[in-house]
Motif scaffolding. Structure first.
Motif, PDB file in Angstrom:
ATOM      1  N   LYS A 160      19.556  73.651   4.818  1.00 27.43           N
ATOM      2  CA  LYS A 160      19.581  75.129   4.276  1.00 27.43           C
ATOM      3  C   LYS A 160      19.327  75.619   2.840  1.00 27.43           C
ATOM      4  O   LYS A 160      19.018  76.382   2.443  1.00 27.43           O
ATOM      5  CB  LYS A 160      21.085  75.778   4.585  1.00 27.43           C
ATOM      6  CG  LYS A 160      21.068  76.013   5.934  1.00 27.43           C
ATOM      7  CD  LYS A 160      22.430  76.516   6.475  1.00 27.43           C
ATOM      8  CE  LYS A 160      22.615  76.848   7.943  1.00 27.43           C
ATOM      9  NZ  LYS A 160      24.054  77.247   8.271  1.00 27.43           N
ATOM     10  N   ASP A 161      19.562  74.306   2.039  1.00 23.85           N
ATOM     11  CA  ASP A 161      19.279  74.356   0.537  1.00 23.85           C
ATOM     12  C   ASP A 161      17.985  74.181   0.396  1.00 23.85           C
ATOM     13  O   ASP A 161      17.597  74.069  -0.860  1.00 23.85           O
ATOM     14  CB  ASP A 161      20.297  73.441  -0.044  1.00 23.85           C
ATOM     15  CG  ASP A 161      20.100  71.911   0.116  1.00 23.85           C
ATOM     16  OD1 ASP A 161      19.014  71.649   0.927  1.00 23.85           O
ATOM     17  OD2 ASP A 161      20.642  71.163  -0.303  1.00 23.85           O
ATOM     18  N   GLY A 162      17.144  74.058   1.127  1.00 28.92           N
ATOM     19  CA  GLY A 162      15.563  73.369   0.924  1.00 28.92           C
ATOM     20  C   GLY A 162      15.241  72.258   0.972  1.00 28.92           C
ATOM     21  O   GLY A 162      14.025  72.117   1.072  1.00 28.92           O
ATOM     22  N   GLY A 163      16.136  71.458   1.166  1.00 27.23           N
ATOM     23  CA  GLY A 163      15.840  69.996   1.247  1.00 27.23           C
ATOM     24  C   GLY A 163      15.230  69.372   2.610  1.00 27.23           C
ATOM     25  O   GLY A 163      15.703  70.137   3.643  1.00 27.23           O
ATOM     26  N   ASN A 212      26.328  72.435   9.997  1.00 24.64           N
ATOM     27  CA  ASN A 212      26.354  73.605   9.054  1.00 24.64           C
ATOM     28  C   ASN A 212      25.404  73.577   8.041  1.00 24.64           C
ATOM     29  O   ASN A 212      25.068  74.423   7.340  1.00 24.64           O
ATOM     30  CB  ASN A 212      27.633  73.888   8.399  1.00 24.64           C
ATOM     31  CG  ASN A 212      28.865  74.048   9.557  1.00 24.64           C
ATOM     32  OD1 ASN A 212      28.439  74.592  10.433  1.00 24.64           O
ATOM     33  ND2 ASN A 212      29.937  73.727   9.352  1.00 24.64           N
ATOM     34  N   ASP A 213      24.914  72.272   7.695  1.00 27.42           N
ATOM     35  CA  ASP A 213      24.065  72.189   6.481  1.00 27.42           C
ATOM     36  C   ASP A 213      22.442  72.427   6.837  1.00 27.42           C
ATOM     37  O   ASP A 213      21.667  72.257   6.127  1.00 27.42           O
ATOM     38  CB  ASP A 213      24.035  70.912   5.808  1.00 27.42           C
ATOM     39  CG  ASP A 213      25.503  70.723   5.142  1.00 27.42           C
ATOM     40  OD1 ASP A 213      26.006  71.644   4.838  1.00 27.42           O
ATOM     41  OD2 ASP A 213      25.876  69.747   4.884  1.00 27.42           O
ATOM     42  N   ILE A 214      22.186  72.250   8.535  1.00 29.02           N
ATOM     43  CA  ILE A 214      20.965  72.241   8.720  1.00 29.02           C
ATOM     44  C   ILE A 214      20.378  73.274   9.367  1.00 29.02           C
ATOM     45  O   ILE A 214      20.955  74.307  10.055  1.00 29.02           O
ATOM     46  CB  ILE A 214      20.898  71.120   9.960  1.00 29.02           C
ATOM     47  CG1 ILE A 214      21.367  69.693   9.676  1.00 29.02           C
ATOM     48  CG2 ILE A 214      19.557  71.200  10.819  1.00 29.02           C
ATOM     49  CD1 ILE A 214      21.341  68.658  11.042  1.00 29.02           C
TER      50      ILE A 214
END
Length: 57
Positions: A10-13, A32-34
């Motif tokens: 989600k942060d673009g990484g 939650n981060d994906i």
């Protein structure tokens, strides 16, 4: 031919995993981060088309 995965966060990484590395990742990931996951039949094709994506150890 080896397959692989690109994990888009989600942060673009982005990271990519071999099939074996992905199986370990699934056990410890924080969903939650994906943002999304992409499956590639040929890991060499993945690397050629996405040279900026960092491979996981």
């Amino acid at each position: 031919m080896k397959s692989g995965w690109i994990i888009n966060f989600k942060d673009g990484g982005q990271l990519f995993y071999s099939e074996e590395g992905y199986q370990d990742h699934v056990k410890t990931r924080n969903v939650n981060d994906i943002k999304s996951e992409e499956y590639w039949f040929d890991i060499n094709d993945l690397i050629k088309k996405h040279p900026w994506v960092r491979k996981t150890p």
